[in-house]
Motif scaffolding. Structure first.
Motif, PDB file in Angstrom:
ATOM      1  N   GLN A  71      70.812  11.980  22.569  1.00 41.43           N
ATOM      2  CA  GLN A  71      70.001  10.775  22.700  1.00 41.43           C
ATOM      3  C   GLN A  71      70.910   9.555  22.768  1.00 41.43           C
ATOM      4  O   GLN A  71      72.053   9.598  22.335  1.00 41.43           O
ATOM      5  CB  GLN A  71      69.049  10.621  21.514  1.00 41.43           C
ATOM      6  CG  GLN A  71      68.005  11.708  21.425  1.00 41.43           C
ATOM      7  CD  GLN A  71      67.148  11.533  20.190  1.00 41.43           C
ATOM      8  OE1 GLN A  71      67.651  11.177  19.126  1.00 41.43           O
ATOM      9  NE2 GLN A  71      65.857  11.797  20.323  1.00 41.43           N
ATOM     10  N   TYR A  73      71.969   6.157  21.333  1.00 42.35           N
ATOM     11  CA  TYR A  73      71.912   5.458  20.054  1.00 42.35           C
ATOM     12  C   TYR A  73      72.322   4.012  20.284  1.00 42.35           C
ATOM     13  O   TYR A  73      73.444   3.715  20.696  1.00 42.35           O
ATOM     14  CB  TYR A  73      72.847   6.126  19.050  1.00 42.35           C
ATOM     15  CG  TYR A  73      72.839   5.491  17.689  1.00 42.35           C
ATOM     16  CD1 TYR A  73      71.763   5.661  16.832  1.00 42.35           C
ATOM     17  CD2 TYR A  73      73.906   4.724  17.253  1.00 42.35           C
ATOM     18  CE1 TYR A  73      71.749   5.088  15.573  1.00 42.35           C
ATOM     19  CE2 TYR A  73      73.909   4.151  16.001  1.00 42.35           C
ATOM     20  CZ  TYR A  73      72.828   4.333  15.165  1.00 42.35           C
ATOM     21  OH  TYR A  73      72.815   3.756  13.924  1.00 42.35           O
ATOM     22  N   HIS A  77      68.782   2.573  16.557  1.00 40.46           N
ATOM     23  CA  HIS A  77      67.621   3.325  17.035  1.00 40.46           C
ATOM     24  C   HIS A  77      68.069   4.387  18.034  1.00 40.46           C
ATOM     25  O   HIS A  77      69.032   4.205  18.776  1.00 40.46           O
ATOM     26  CB  HIS A  77      66.609   2.392  17.714  1.00 40.46           C
ATOM     27  CG  HIS A  77      66.078   1.331  16.815  1.00 40.46           C
ATOM     28  ND1 HIS A  77      65.135   1.582  15.851  1.00 40.46           N
ATOM     29  CD2 HIS A  77      66.364   0.022  16.722  1.00 40.46           C
ATOM     30  CE1 HIS A  77      64.855   0.471  15.209  1.00 40.46           C
ATOM     31  NE2 HIS A  77      65.602  -0.508  15.712  1.00 40.46           N
ATOM     32  N   TYR A  78      67.342   5.481  18.052  1.00 42.84           N
ATOM     33  CA  TYR A  78      67.586   6.551  19.002  1.00 42.84           C
ATOM     34  C   TYR A  78      66.556   6.455  20.126  1.00 42.84           C
ATOM     35  O   TYR A  78      65.369   6.267  19.889  1.00 42.84           O
ATOM     36  CB  TYR A  78      67.461   7.918  18.323  1.00 42.84           C
ATOM     37  CG  TYR A  78      68.601   8.222  17.390  1.00 42.84           C
ATOM     38  CD1 TYR A  78      69.772   8.804  17.851  1.00 42.84           C
ATOM     39  CD2 TYR A  78      68.508   7.923  16.032  1.00 42.84           C
ATOM     40  CE1 TYR A  78      70.822   9.089  16.995  1.00 42.84           C
ATOM     41  CE2 TYR A  78      69.546   8.199  15.169  1.00 42.84           C
ATOM     42  CZ  TYR A  78      70.699   8.782  15.654  1.00 42.84           C
ATOM     43  OH  TYR A  78      71.720   9.051  14.814  1.00 42.84           O
ATOM     44  N   PHE A  79      67.033   6.614  21.366  1.00 45.39           N
ATOM     45  CA  PHE A  79      66.162   6.568  22.532  1.00 45.39           C
ATOM     46  C   PHE A  79      66.311   7.861  23.313  1.00 45.39           C
ATOM     47  O   PHE A  79      67.436   8.293  23.599  1.00 45.39           O
ATOM     48  CB  PHE A  79      66.526   5.383  23.441  1.00 45.39           C
ATOM     49  CG  PHE A  79      66.329   4.052  22.788  1.00 45.39           C
ATOM     50  CD1 PHE A  79      65.089   3.459  22.775  1.00 45.39           C
ATOM     51  CD2 PHE A  79      67.388   3.406  22.183  1.00 45.39           C
ATOM     52  CE1 PHE A  79      64.903   2.223  22.173  1.00 45.39           C
ATOM     53  CE2 PHE A  79      67.214   2.176  21.581  1.00 45.39           C
ATOM     54  CZ  PHE A  79      65.970   1.588  21.574  1.00 45.39           C
ATOM     55  N   ASN A  80      65.180   8.472  23.649  1.00 44.33           N
ATOM     56  CA  ASN A  80      65.200   9.653  24.492  1.00 44.33           C
ATOM     57  C   ASN A  80      65.430   9.209  25.928  1.00 44.33           C
ATOM     58  O   ASN A  80      64.737   8.329  26.431  1.00 44.33           O
ATOM     59  CB  ASN A  80      63.883  10.415  24.398  1.00 44.33           C
ATOM     60  CG  ASN A  80      63.709  11.067  23.062  1.00 44.33           C
ATOM     61  OD1 ASN A  80      64.677  11.498  22.443  1.00 44.33           O
ATOM     62  ND2 ASN A  80      62.483  11.143  22.592  1.00 44.33           N
ATOM     63  N   VAL A  81      66.410   9.811  26.571  1.00 42.83           N
ATOM     64  CA  VAL A  81      66.759   9.462  27.938  1.00 42.83           C
ATOM     65  C   VAL A  81      66.799  10.735  28.760  1.00 42.83           C
ATOM     66  O   VAL A  81      67.353  11.750  28.331  1.00 42.83           O
ATOM     67  CB  VAL A  81      68.145   8.765  27.985  1.00 42.83           C
ATOM     68  CG1 VAL A  81      68.541   8.451  29.403  1.00 42.83           C
ATOM     69  CG2 VAL A  81      68.126   7.506  27.146  1.00 42.83           C
ATOM     70  N   PHE A  97      68.921  -1.540  29.631  1.00 44.63           N
ATOM     71  CA  PHE A  97      67.550  -1.050  29.586  1.00 44.63           C
ATOM     72  C   PHE A  97      66.750  -1.955  30.507  1.00 44.63           C
ATOM     73  O   PHE A  97      66.821  -3.186  30.389  1.00 44.63           O
ATOM     74  CB  PHE A  97      66.968  -1.145  28.166  1.00 44.63           C
ATOM     75  CG  PHE A  97      67.563  -0.176  27.196  1.00 44.63           C
ATOM     76  CD1 PHE A  97      67.328   1.175  27.315  1.00 44.63           C
ATOM     77  CD2 PHE A  97      68.343  -0.614  26.147  1.00 44.63           C
ATOM     78  CE1 PHE A  97      67.860   2.072  26.410  1.00 44.63           C
ATOM     79  CE2 PHE A  97      68.882   0.264  25.238  1.00 44.63           C
ATOM     80  CZ  PHE A  97      68.633   1.625  25.376  1.00 44.63           C
ATOM     81  N   TRP A 105      60.138   1.623  30.361  1.00 46.32           N
ATOM     82  CA  TRP A 105      61.532   1.236  30.197  1.00 46.32           C
ATOM     83  C   TRP A 105      62.450   2.364  30.609  1.00 46.32           C
ATOM     84  O   TRP A 105      62.171   3.541  30.353  1.00 46.32           O
ATOM     85  CB  TRP A 105      61.804   0.853  28.738  1.00 46.32           C
ATOM     86  CG  TRP A 105      61.216  -0.466  28.402  1.00 46.32           C
ATOM     87  CD1 TRP A 105      59.923  -0.724  28.035  1.00 46.32           C
ATOM     88  CD2 TRP A 105      61.876  -1.718  28.418  1.00 46.32           C
ATOM     89  NE1 TRP A 105      59.752  -2.065  27.811  1.00 46.32           N
ATOM     90  CE2 TRP A 105      60.942  -2.703  28.027  1.00 46.32           C
ATOM     91  CE3 TRP A 105      63.187  -2.127  28.695  1.00 46.32           C
ATOM     92  CZ2 TRP A 105      61.278  -4.045  27.940  1.00 46.32           C
ATOM     93  CZ3 TRP A 105      63.505  -3.453  28.590  1.00 46.32           C
ATOM     94  CH2 TRP A 105      62.559  -4.396  28.222  1.00 46.32           C
ATOM     95  N   SER A 107      66.837   3.484  31.127  1.00 50.25           N
ATOM     96  CA  SER A 107      68.228   3.178  30.825  1.00 50.25           C
ATOM     97  C   SER A 107      69.029   3.340  32.101  1.00 50.25           C
ATOM     98  O   SER A 107      68.924   4.351  32.788  1.00 50.25           O
ATOM     99  CB  SER A 107      68.728   4.144  29.759  1.00 50.25           C
ATOM    100  OG  SER A 107      70.100   3.924  29.536  1.00 50.25           O
TER     101      SER A 107
END
Length: 108
Positions: A71, A73, A77-81, A97, A105, A107
């Motif tokens: 993910q 970071y 915060h962690y973002f699923n990409v 982003f 949104w 990345s």
């Protein structure tokens, strides 16, 4: 004003906004670049309605984001990409982003 001249005005805003200080510096640099490009003393960045409304954009610098456990970071915060290009094998130099017209949104 240059981007360097804007830094004292944004000092401490990273704690209030919850953004990394490098992110604010990158936004200031982009603002100055576009202001010079279009020969304007002030840009109309935030228009909340209509066809020509502004979309969200948050820049990412080297120290502000990294890959952890598959993910992205960023800022605690962690973002699923969706990593279709195998970018997790490389380190970040810069990115962003971005928001599309439907409010989703991505990345970059």
């Amino acid at each position: 004003m240059s981007a360097f001249d804007l830094h004292p005005y944004t000092k401490g805003a990273n704690k209030e906004l919850g953004l990394h200080s490098q992110t604010l510096q990158e936004i200031a640099r982009e603002y100055v670049t576009r202001r010079k490009q279009f020969n304007k003393s002030r840009l109309n960045w935030r228009k909340s309605g209509g066809v020509r409304r502004s979309l969200g954009w948050i820049p990412i610098n080297t120290g502000a984001a990294r890959w952890k456990n598959g993910q992205l970071y960023h800022n605690g915060h962690y973002f699923n990409v969706w990593d279709s290009y195998g970018l997790s094998q490389y380190s970040f130099r810069s990115g962003s982003f971005n928001e599309d017209a439907r409010g989703r949104w991505y990345s970059m």
